[in-house]
Write a protein that holds these residues in place. Structure first.
Motif, mmCIF file in Angstrom:
data_model
loop_
_atom_site.group_PDB
_atom_site.id
_atom_site.type_symbol
_atom_site.label_atom_id
_atom_site.label_comp_id
_atom_site.label_asym_id
_atom_site.label_seq_id
_atom_site.Cartn_x
_atom_site.Cartn_y
_atom_site.Cartn_z
ATOM 1 N N ASP A 1 0.836 -1.206 0.000
ATOM 2 C CA ASP A 1 0.000 0.000 0.000
ATOM 3 C C ASP A 1 0.865 1.249 0.000
ATOM 4 O O ASP A 1 1.726 1.417 0.868
ATOM 5 N N ALA A 2 0.606 2.144 -0.970
ATOM 6 C CA ALA A 2 1.397 3.367 -1.087
ATOM 7 C C ALA A 2 1.088 4.349 0.035
ATOM 8 O O ALA A 2 1.968 5.085 0.485
ATOM 9 N N VAL A 3 -0.156 4.377 0.484
ATOM 10 C CA VAL A 3 -0.554 5.346 1.505
ATOM 11 C C VAL A 3 0.192 5.082 2.809
ATOM 12 O O VAL A 3 0.713 6.004 3.445
ATOM 13 N N SER A 4 0.250 3.814 3.206
ATOM 14 C CA SER A 4 0.936 3.471 4.454
ATOM 15 C C SER A 4 2.421 3.818 4.368
ATOM 16 O O SER A 4 2.988 4.421 5.288
ATOM 17 N N THR A 5 3.052 3.450 3.247
ATOM 18 C CA THR A 5 4.472 3.750 3.086
ATOM 19 C C THR A 5 4.713 5.251 3.071
ATOM 20 O O THR A 5 5.638 5.754 3.717
ATOM 21 N N GLY A 6 3.872 5.985 2.340
ATOM 22 C CA GLY A 6 4.025 7.433 2.278
ATOM 23 C C GLY A 6 3.849 8.097 3.626
ATOM 24 O O GLY A 6 4.560 9.050 3.964
ATOM 25 N N ALA A 7 2.894 7.601 4.419
ATOM 26 C CA ALA A 7 2.670 8.175 5.745
ATOM 27 C C ALA A 7 3.877 7.946 6.652
ATOM 28 O O ALA A 7 4.224 8.805 7.476
ATOM 29 N N ILE A 8 4.531 6.806 6.499
ATOM 30 C CA ILE A 8 5.706 6.508 7.317
ATOM 31 C C ILE A 8 6.898 7.364 6.873
ATOM 32 O O ILE A 8 7.679 7.849 7.696
ATOM 33 N N PRO B 1 18.033 -3.987 -0.073
ATOM 34 C CA PRO B 1 16.867 -4.823 -0.383
ATOM 35 C C PRO B 1 16.118 -5.295 0.852
ATOM 36 O O PRO B 1 14.908 -5.539 0.791
ATOM 37 N N LEU B 2 16.847 -5.422 1.986
ATOM 38 C CA LEU B 2 16.182 -5.817 3.219
ATOM 39 C C LEU B 2 15.137 -4.775 3.617
ATOM 40 O O LEU B 2 13.996 -5.118 3.954
ATOM 41 N N LEU B 3 15.502 -3.498 3.551
ATOM 42 C CA LEU B 3 14.555 -2.450 3.896
ATOM 43 C C LEU B 3 13.467 -2.307 2.840
ATOM 44 O O LEU B 3 12.310 -2.042 3.160
ATOM 45 N N LEU B 4 13.835 -2.453 1.560
ATOM 46 C CA LEU B 4 12.815 -2.414 0.514
ATOM 47 C C LEU B 4 11.808 -3.537 0.711
ATOM 48 O O LEU B 4 10.605 -3.364 0.497
ATOM 49 N N GLY B 5 12.307 -4.687 1.137
ATOM 50 C CA GLY B 5 11.404 -5.801 1.408
ATOM 51 C C GLY B 5 10.531 -5.569 2.621
ATOM 52 O O GLY B 5 9.419 -6.098 2.713
ATOM 53 N N TRP B 6 11.002 -4.750 3.547
ATOM 54 C CA TRP B 6 10.249 -4.481 4.776
ATOM 55 C C TRP B 6 9.210 -3.381 4.578
ATOM 56 O O TRP B 6 8.494 -3.035 5.502
ATOM 57 N N THR B 7 9.129 -2.798 3.384
ATOM 58 C CA THR B 7 8.166 -1.722 3.125
ATOM 59 C C THR B 7 6.840 -2.255 2.581
ATOM 60 O O THR B 7 6.061 -1.486 2.034
ATOM 61 N N GLY B 8 6.585 -3.532 2.719
ATOM 62 C CA GLY B 8 5.404 -4.133 2.087
ATOM 63 C C GLY B 8 4.152 -4.106 2.934
ATOM 64 O O GLY B 8 3.473 -5.134 3.077
ATOM 65 N N MET B 9 3.806 -2.949 3.517
ATOM 66 C CA MET B 9 2.544 -2.865 4.255
ATOM 67 C C MET B 9 1.357 -2.958 3.297
ATOM 68 O O MET B 9 1.401 -2.391 2.212
ATOM 69 N N ARG B 10 0.314 -3.679 3.714
ATOM 70 C CA ARG B 10 -0.890 -3.800 2.882
ATOM 71 C C ARG B 10 -1.951 -2.827 3.378
ATOM 72 O O ARG B 10 -1.910 -2.390 4.522
ATOM 73 N N GLY B 11 -2.896 -2.494 2.485
ATOM 74 C CA GLY B 11 -3.893 -1.506 2.874
ATOM 75 C C GLY B 11 -5.078 -1.409 1.950
ATOM 76 O O GLY B 11 -5.822 -2.371 1.769
ATOM 77 N N VAL B 12 -5.238 -0.246 1.313
ATOM 78 C CA VAL B 12 -6.469 0.126 0.623
ATOM 79 C C VAL B 12 -6.854 -0.861 -0.460
ATOM 80 O O VAL B 12 -7.987 -1.338 -0.521
ATOM 81 N N VAL B 13 -5.935 -1.164 -1.366
ATOM 82 C CA VAL B 13 -6.274 -2.014 -2.512
ATOM 83 C C VAL B 13 -6.632 -3.422 -2.056
ATOM 84 O O VAL B 13 -7.579 -4.031 -2.575
ATOM 85 N N SER B 14 -5.906 -3.945 -1.095
ATOM 86 C CA SER B 14 -6.217 -5.283 -0.594
ATOM 87 C C SER B 14 -7.608 -5.331 0.027
ATOM 88 O O SER B 14 -8.373 -6.277 -0.192
ATOM 89 N N LEU B 15 -7.940 -4.302 0.800
ATOM 90 C CA LEU B 15 -9.270 -4.257 1.404
ATOM 91 C C LEU B 15 -10.351 -4.155 0.331
ATOM 92 O O LEU B 15 -11.358 -4.872 0.379
ATOM 93 N N ALA B 16 -10.161 -3.265 -0.643
ATOM 94 C CA ALA B 16 -11.151 -3.098 -1.705
ATOM 95 C C ALA B 16 -11.334 -4.392 -2.489
ATOM 96 O O ALA B 16 -12.458 -4.787 -2.818
ATOM 97 N N ALA B 17 -10.216 -5.067 -2.794
ATOM 98 C CA ALA B 17 -10.308 -6.322 -3.538
ATOM 99 C C ALA B 17 -11.031 -7.393 -2.734
ATOM 100 O O ALA B 17 -11.845 -8.155 -3.278
ATOM 101 N N ALA B 18 -10.757 -7.475 -1.429
ATOM 102 C CA ALA B 18 -11.406 -8.488 -0.595
ATOM 103 C C ALA B 18 -12.908 -8.228 -0.488
ATOM 104 O O ALA B 18 -13.724 -9.152 -0.603
#
Length: 527
Positions: free
Chosen positions: A126-133, A352-369
């Motif tokens: 989710d871009a929103v979560s990453t951007g907020a952080i 890459p460790l930090l890039l891999g740790w930026t994978g918070m889920r959010g808006v799109v996953s909720l909308a899709a579910a």
């Protein structure tokens, strides 16, 4: 509806207050919104909000994607297109595949098609979560550009997987040739509709006598029409919105007035904030209802939580492995375009460790579910819908709490993103302003030598404030003065647009300076 109105108003007020609290605590506001929604859901007597699964995409996704496509730097996307493409398409597919295989093997009753459905839902970060952080930590613009570009495109790739999985679940079969044909049309048709629609809207902005309010209304209508048009012909509405948004964003200075750009910025900032806030609040509000659905299906809550934890671990591990894979592939095949060139081995391996740790889920996953239909085409209940919803909510909650709360600490503690080679934000802004001052002085001298600028207002700009105090009547700007000054501002904008070719300057800083010029233009028009 009248019963819901007080609750909705209270929800919006709570979102605003929580965002203020998050800024004070220096915590990403999506984390607090999810927790608040979960706590609010336990308050007795609250109205039950039902969202039509067929409408969830249409309500939230088009404006969110459209605004994201206007905010991103297209120049940076082109620069880092290889790694962005890897994360947006390959990493999403590998994540969905890993989740599908796990779910099919480990979770009773989950077929491979249902596993791909779950994988497609939870695969896009989710871009929103990453951007907020990122508000509370400093990272290089190259890294933020990669994360923003990935988040813009991975929504499309993940939702394509979801669509094919839904078809496979509903029909009970998956025909490879048909899937390739449909996939090609979804991608090509979606992009084509987005570009065509974007061009038509640009012509409407240019040729119709629009003002700031009507321009803003047009920008609000555009993503919904692009999405609707693409979905009507069975192509990708997400890609249509992204392609149309990027097309219009690149040309925004040619068809929107300064007043439209200034007012639209504030309008869209508030709109996107409220939409994101509602979605993250819904994650917490909807969880108790999903738990009740699990119990009705006879699935123990502890087992469902275990499934959610394991899927979360799989997603984190897959993203990290993919991050290192993308780094290795880039270093082997195109070392000249690898981000962070010249870093020490420790930082190169740690990035890459930090890039891999930026994978918070959010808006799109909720909308899709939430978009999963209640029933199959034959009228039967959709299999394991509540379990898929619960796992999705668990993944969103865990990634926000675990990764979201620890990411700022990791960035500050490791200093892996402290490259020391890029211009800082202050340095970049100073460079833009200095170059603009040099160009403005050159232009003024050139016009003065040609006898075009003899206006006292422009010649005595340095002494403007003193003269305003002593002789304000002489400083009233005439129509000729206005036109000359507005012409100068337009020349400044054109010069700044040419600075996009400077590899050291991020477009964000150039747009920031153009925004200052827009504000100055509106001030002059009011004199």
């Amino acid at each position: 509806m009248h019963e819901l109105l007080p609750f909705i108003i209270a929800l919006v007020v709570a979102i605003v207050l929580i965002e203020m609290l998050a800024d004070k605590l220096r915590v990403a506001y999506p984390v607090l919104l999810v927790i608040a929604g979960l706590l609010i859901s336990f308050i007795p007597g609250l109205p039950n909000i039902q969202i039509d699964p067929d409408m969830i995409f249409f309500i939230f996704l088009p404006p969110l994607l459209f605004e994201a496509s206007w905010s991103i730097s297209f120049k940076e996307m082109k620069k880092w297109w290889r790694i962005i493409g890897s994360f947006a398409f390959l990493v999403v597919f590998f994540s969905a595949l890993a989740v599908a295989l796990f779910a099919n093997y480990y979770i009773p009753g989950i077929t491979l098609a249902l596993g791909f459905l779950l994988g497609g839902i939870v695969s896009p970060p989710d871009a929103v979560s990453t951007g907020a952080i990122m508000k509370f930590v400093k990272i290089p613009k190259s890294t933020s550009a990669i994360l923003e570009g990935e988040s813009l495109l991975n929504d499309a790739s993940s939702l394509i997987i979801v669509r094919f999985a839904l078809v496979a679940v509903g029909s009970g079969q998956f025909i490879f040739q048909t899937a390739i044909r449909d996939f090609s049309w979804m991608v090509i048709g979606g992009i084509a509709i987005g570009l065509l629609g974007g061009w038509l809207f640009m012509q409407a902005h240019k040729k119709l006598p629009t003002d700031a309010p009507s321009d803003i209304v047009f920008t609000l209508v555009e993503p919904y029409l692009l999405y609707w048009a693409a979905e009507q012909v069975q192509s990708s509405g997400v890609l249509a919105v992204v392609a149309g948004g990027l097309f219009l964003s690149i040309r925004r200075f040619s068809f929107l007035s300064s007043a439209s750009r200034i007012k639209a910025f504030s309008f869209w900032e508030a709109l996107i904030f409220i939409l994101n806030g509602i979605v993250f609040m819904l994650i917490g509000l909807a969880l108790p209802e999903v738990v009740r659905g699990l119990r009705a299906d006879g699935i123990p809550l502890g087992r469902a939580i275990l499934y959610g934890c394991l899927v979360t671990v799989i997603l984190i591990v897959t993203r990290m492995v993919s991050s290192y894979g993308a780094l290795v592939a880039t270093l082997i095949f195109r070392p000249s375009v690898a981000p962070g060139r010249g870093l020490s081995r420790r930082r190169r391996l740690g990035m890459p460790l930090l890039l891999g740790w930026t994978g918070m889920r959010g808006v799109v996953s909720l909308a899709a579910a939430l978009s999963i239909p209640l029933t199959l085409p034959d009228g039967e209940a959709f299999p394991h819908r509540n379990l898929i919803l619960f796992i999705t909510f668990t993944v969103i909650l865990f990634t926000l709490l675990i990764q979201g709360l620890t990411l700022p600490y990791l960035i500050k503690r490791t200093n892996l993103f402290d490259y020391g080679r890029e211009l800082t934000e202050d340095e970049a802004k100073i460079k833009v302003k200095n170059q603009l001052v040099v160009e403005t002085l050159r232009l003024l001298k050139e016009k003065h030598e040609k006898g075009l600028y003899k206006d006292p207002h422009l010649q005595k700009m340095i002494n403007m404030w003193e003269d305003k105090i002593s002789q304000p009547e002489k400083m009233k700007m005439t129509e000729t003065s206005k036109q000359n000054y507005l012409e100068l501002l337009e020349n400044q904008r054109q010069f700044l647009a040419g600075l996009k070719k400077d590899p050291e300057l991020h477009e964000e800083y150039i747009h920031w300076q153009i925004y200052q010029i827009d504000l100055e233009e509106e001030r002059i028009k009011l004199l």
